[in-house]
Design a protein around this motif. Structure first.
Motif, PDB file in Angstrom:
ATOM      1  N   GLY A  94      23.417   8.210  13.236  1.00  0.00           N
ATOM      2  CA  GLY A  94      22.324   8.659  14.090  1.00  0.00           C
ATOM      3  C   GLY A  94      21.546   9.843  13.566  1.00  0.00           C
ATOM      4  O   GLY A  94      20.460  10.143  14.054  1.00  0.00           O
ATOM      5  N   CYS A  95      22.089  10.527  12.541  1.00  0.00           N
ATOM      6  CA  CYS A  95      21.414  11.741  12.075  1.00  0.00           C
ATOM      7  C   CYS A  95      20.227  11.377  11.180  1.00  0.00           C
ATOM      8  O   CYS A  95      20.389  10.625  10.219  1.00  0.00           O
ATOM      9  N   PRO A  96      19.020  11.908  11.490  1.00  0.00           N
ATOM     10  CA  PRO A  96      17.834  11.510  10.735  1.00  0.00           C
ATOM     11  C   PRO A  96      17.403  12.495   9.645  1.00  0.00           C
ATOM     12  O   PRO A  96      16.331  12.341   9.083  1.00  0.00           O
ATOM     13  N   SER A  97      18.202  13.529   9.332  1.00  0.00           N
ATOM     14  CA  SER A  97      17.683  14.573   8.430  1.00  0.00           C
ATOM     15  C   SER A  97      17.428  14.024   7.020  1.00  0.00           C
ATOM     16  O   SER A  97      18.049  13.046   6.601  1.00  0.00           O
ATOM     17  N   ASP A  98      16.521  14.670   6.295  1.00  0.00           N
ATOM     18  CA  ASP A  98      16.190  14.226   4.934  1.00  0.00           C
ATOM     19  C   ASP A  98      17.402  14.240   4.031  1.00  0.00           C
ATOM     20  O   ASP A  98      17.641  13.326   3.247  1.00  0.00           O
ATOM     21  N   ARG A  99      18.183  15.305   4.173  1.00  0.00           N
ATOM     22  CA  ARG A  99      19.356  15.474   3.316  1.00  0.00           C
ATOM     23  C   ARG A  99      20.312  14.291   3.496  1.00  0.00           C
ATOM     24  O   ARG A  99      20.830  13.720   2.545  1.00  0.00           O
ATOM     25  N   VAL A 100      20.492  13.919   4.759  1.00  0.00           N
ATOM     26  CA  VAL A 100      21.403  12.836   5.090  1.00  0.00           C
ATOM     27  C   VAL A 100      20.861  11.499   4.575  1.00  0.00           C
ATOM     28  O   VAL A 100      21.588  10.675   4.021  1.00  0.00           O
ATOM     29  N   GLN A 101      19.526  11.326   4.682  1.00  0.00           N
ATOM     30  CA  GLN A 101      18.930  10.074   4.181  1.00  0.00           C
ATOM     31  C   GLN A 101      19.106   9.962   2.675  1.00  0.00           C
ATOM     32  O   GLN A 101      19.383   8.888   2.154  1.00  0.00           O
ATOM     33  N   LYS A 102      18.969  11.100   1.967  1.00  0.00           N
ATOM     34  CA  LYS A 102      19.134  11.067   0.511  1.00  0.00           C
ATOM     35  C   LYS A 102      20.539  10.611   0.160  1.00  0.00           C
ATOM     36  O   LYS A 102      20.769   9.940  -0.834  1.00  0.00           O
ATOM     37  N   GLY A 103      21.494  11.011   0.995  1.00  0.00           N
ATOM     38  CA  GLY A 103      22.886  10.600   0.755  1.00  0.00           C
ATOM     39  C   GLY A 103      23.169   9.199   1.279  1.00  0.00           C
ATOM     40  O   GLY A 103      24.308   8.746   1.257  1.00  0.00           O
ATOM     41  N   ARG A 104      22.140   8.513   1.799  1.00  0.00           N
ATOM     42  CA  ARG A 104      22.259   7.149   2.339  1.00  0.00           C
ATOM     43  C   ARG A 104      23.299   7.076   3.453  1.00  0.00           C
ATOM     44  O   ARG A 104      24.174   6.239   3.436  1.00  0.00           O
ATOM     45  N   PHE A 105      23.207   8.029   4.376  1.00  0.00           N
ATOM     46  CA  PHE A 105      24.047   7.888   5.559  1.00  0.00           C
ATOM     47  C   PHE A 105      23.307   8.420   6.785  1.00  0.00           C
ATOM     48  O   PHE A 105      22.121   8.724   6.697  1.00  0.00           O
ATOM     49  N   HIS A 166      23.028   6.958  21.249  1.00  0.00           N
ATOM     50  CA  HIS A 166      21.948   7.885  21.599  1.00  0.00           C
ATOM     51  C   HIS A 166      20.741   6.991  21.855  1.00  0.00           C
ATOM     52  O   HIS A 166      20.204   6.381  20.923  1.00  0.00           O
ATOM     53  N   ALA A 167      20.323   6.945  23.130  1.00  0.00           N
ATOM     54  CA  ALA A 167      19.425   5.881  23.574  1.00  0.00           C
ATOM     55  C   ALA A 167      17.967   6.091  23.191  1.00  0.00           C
ATOM     56  O   ALA A 167      17.060   5.851  23.991  1.00  0.00           O
ATOM     57  N   ARG A 168      17.709   6.574  22.011  1.00  0.00           N
ATOM     58  CA  ARG A 168      16.323   6.632  21.497  1.00  0.00           C
ATOM     59  C   ARG A 168      16.389   6.306  20.021  1.00  0.00           C
ATOM     60  O   ARG A 168      17.404   6.547  19.366  1.00  0.00           O
ATOM     61  N   LYS A 169      15.299   5.757  19.506  1.00  0.00           N
ATOM     62  CA  LYS A 169      15.332   5.490  18.073  1.00  0.00           C
ATOM     63  C   LYS A 169      14.996   6.763  17.302  1.00  0.00           C
ATOM     64  O   LYS A 169      14.626   7.779  17.903  1.00  0.00           O
ATOM     65  N   ALA A 170      15.152   6.717  16.003  1.00  0.00           N
ATOM     66  CA  ALA A 170      14.836   7.872  15.164  1.00  0.00           C
ATOM     67  C   ALA A 170      13.710   7.500  14.204  1.00  0.00           C
ATOM     68  O   ALA A 170      13.681   6.377  13.693  1.00  0.00           O
ATOM     69  N   TRP A 171      12.799   8.446  14.012  1.00  0.00           N
ATOM     70  CA  TRP A 171      11.760   8.266  12.991  1.00  0.00           C
ATOM     71  C   TRP A 171      12.228   8.976  11.730  1.00  0.00           C
ATOM     72  O   TRP A 171      12.405  10.193  11.734  1.00  0.00           O
ATOM     73  N   LEU A 172      12.429   8.213  10.679  1.00  0.00           N
ATOM     74  CA  LEU A 172      13.004   8.825   9.476  1.00  0.00           C
ATOM     75  C   LEU A 172      11.976   9.602   8.660  1.00  0.00           C
ATOM     76  O   LEU A 172      12.328  10.447   7.858  1.00  0.00           O
ATOM     77  N   GLN A 173      10.699   9.283   8.851  1.00  0.00           N
ATOM     78  CA  GLN A 173       9.655  10.037   8.137  1.00  0.00           C
ATOM     79  C   GLN A 173       8.804  10.771   9.164  1.00  0.00           C
ATOM     80  O   GLN A 173       8.406  10.176  10.160  1.00  0.00           O
ATOM     81  N   GLY A 174       8.513  12.022   8.886  1.00  0.00           N
ATOM     82  CA  GLY A 174       7.497  12.704   9.690  1.00  0.00           C
ATOM     83  C   GLY A 174       8.020  13.480  10.886  1.00  0.00           C
ATOM     84  O   GLY A 174       7.310  14.316  11.406  1.00  0.00           O
ATOM     85  N   LEU A 175       9.221  13.209  11.343  1.00  0.00           N
ATOM     86  CA  LEU A 175       9.758  13.992  12.453  1.00  0.00           C
ATOM     87  C   LEU A 175      10.996  14.741  11.979  1.00  0.00           C
ATOM     88  O   LEU A 175      11.817  14.192  11.239  1.00  0.00           O
ATOM     89  N   SER A 176      11.125  15.987  12.433  1.00  0.00           N
ATOM     90  CA  SER A 176      12.319  16.762  12.092  1.00  0.00           C
ATOM     91  C   SER A 176      13.483  16.264  12.951  1.00  0.00           C
ATOM     92  O   SER A 176      13.265  15.597  13.969  1.00  0.00           O
ATOM     93  N   PRO A 177      14.745  16.611  12.568  1.00  0.00           N
ATOM     94  CA  PRO A 177      15.872  16.234  13.427  1.00  0.00           C
ATOM     95  C   PRO A 177      15.672  16.719  14.860  1.00  0.00           C
ATOM     96  O   PRO A 177      15.979  16.011  15.810  1.00  0.00           O
ATOM     97  N   LYS A 178      15.105  17.931  15.016  1.00  0.00           N
ATOM     98  CA  LYS A 178      14.905  18.461  16.366  1.00  0.00           C
ATOM     99  C   LYS A 178      13.908  17.587  17.144  1.00  0.00           C
ATOM    100  O   LYS A 178      14.153  17.208  18.296  1.00  0.00           O
ATOM    101  N   GLN A 179      12.799  17.243  16.497  1.00  0.00           N
ATOM    102  CA  GLN A 179      11.815  16.378  17.182  1.00  0.00           C
ATOM    103  C   GLN A 179      12.413  15.013  17.500  1.00  0.00           C
ATOM    104  O   GLN A 179      12.103  14.406  18.514  1.00  0.00           O
ATOM    105  N   ASN A 180      13.315  14.556  16.605  1.00  0.00           N
ATOM    106  CA  ASN A 180      13.941  13.252  16.815  1.00  0.00           C
ATOM    107  C   ASN A 180      14.920  13.243  17.988  1.00  0.00           C
ATOM    108  O   ASN A 180      15.499  12.215  18.314  1.00  0.00           O
TER     109      ASN A 180
END
Ligand code: FMN
Length: 338
Positions: A94-105, A166-180
């Motif tokens: 569920g975590c959308p942060s850039d760092r986490v995406q780079k690690g593919r998780f 967590h009953a909302r989707k996440a935007w992986l580009q353009g939104l910070s974890p806080k905004q997500n």
């Protein structure tokens, strides 16, 4: 009342739900399920393992939340966690942060249900502990319910039977974890529908649950609730929920909890930790009560000046004008007098 068997959990929150916070929450509520912050598999396997995993048995039941997507590495972490006494392993999807995406998780794994299934399979082979998943309802252009259910079905086929959504989707580009955590809208109906269509799975709901009334309503439709920010801001909510679930200790109040936490702090201060770190989870204890603002500001300004002096907490307490802050106890006493 069917709600009695339902799970109530405090959400994993990076930098917030550390061992001190969990110890404090446990003092308030003996049964609420507590989660660690997300800890990545490499941090456990290659980092300072003691530092990231050390916890006190008094915090249990505690679920270790893992971040990662390498099945063998996650399996090794699950084995280690079981040896250390954790009671559940949870995979972060569920975590959308850039760092986490780079690690593919994290949340990007919503797009790779088969890989998540492999991770679950490997972890389940490595431990007898329950292995659960915390997910979103989708990411990016995954709009519909069907894709969400497809993800759940694929992971359930690998043997995972508990999902915290967590009953909302996440935007992986353009939104910070806080905004997500606020911008994409909450769609509780996806989670309710999932529970209806997959009654054999344990489905817990997360996102925007802020009070006892909301807990009560979600427990009609799901197997459990997970609460994050509302508990951080007002931790006594855990006691109010226990009261609703008819499992609260009527002899407990904010002051009994605070003295027990002070004793814990005294012990911890003998080591390397400082008071200003340990006061963070208690800042919201008197939320909504007279003197709350002064309590908080005294703790925040004074604890860095006197990092090893636990009496700062007693001094701050004097700003809150309430003697017995447990409404149940008050009611009991009044009824006793009557
Ligand atoms: C400061 C902070 C840190 C968070 N860290 C994590 C984390 O480590 N793992 C995770 O799965 N979710 C994390 N989350 C998301 C929460 O677990 C939860 O899903 C989200 O806050 C929605 O629940 P709430 O509306 O009850 O707060 C974090 C949230 C916050 C506010």
């Amino acid at each position: 009342m069917t709600e009695l068997n339902r799970t109530v959990a405090v959400a994993p929150m990076l930098d917030w739900t550390d061992r001190h916070c969990r110890y404090f929450h446990r003092l308030i509520s003996p049964q609420t399920l507590l989660y660690t912050e997300m800890i990545t598999a490499p941090a456990i396997l290659r980092g300072d393992r003691k530092k990231v995993l050390d916890f006190s048995a008094a915090e249990n039941p505690v679920a270790l939340q893992l971040g990662g997507s390498d099945p063998q590495a996650l399996a090794e972490c699950a084995r280690i966690a079981e040896d250390l006494g954790y009671q559940e392993i949870n995979l972060n999807v569920g975590c959308p942060s850039d760092r986490v995406q780079k690690g593919r998780f994290g949340a990007c794994l919503m797009k790779e249900p088969e890989l998540v299934a492999d991770c679950i399979d490997a972890m389940q082979n490595a431990t007898v502990l329950p292995v659960t998943v915390k997910s979103r309802i989708g990411v990016d252009d995954q709009e519909g319910y069907d894709q969400f259910r497809h993800f759940i079905d694929a992971v359930a086929a690998a043997g995972c039977n508990t999902f915290i959504v967590h009953a909302r989707k996440a935007w992986l580009q353009g939104l910070s974890p806080k905004q997500n955590r606020t911008v994409p809208e909450l769609k509780y109906d996806y989670v309710y529908r999932l529970k209806k269509e997959r009654p054999e799975l344990t489905i817990q709901i997360n996102g925007g649950i802020n009070d006892v009334a909301a807990v009560e309503s979600h427990l009609q439709q799901t197997d459990g609730v997970m609460i994050g920010r509302a508990v951080w801001n007002a931790p006594w909510l855990l006691y109010d929920i226990d009261t609703f679930l008819q499992r609260a200790d009527v002899n407990k109040n904010r002051d009994t909890v605070l003295s027990a936490y002070q004793a814990y702090c005294e012990e911890m201060l003998l080591g390397s930790v400082n008071l200003h770190w340990m006061i963070r989870p208690i800042l919201g204890l008197f939320h909504g009560l007279p003197g709350n603002k002064k309590w908080k500001s005294y703790l925040v300004t004074e604890s860095p000046r006197r990092p090893k002096d636990v009496s700062v907490i007693t001094e701050a307490r004097a700003f809150v004008h309430t003697i017995d802050t447990n409404p149940n106890r008050h009611k009991e006493t009044t009824e006793g007098v009557l």
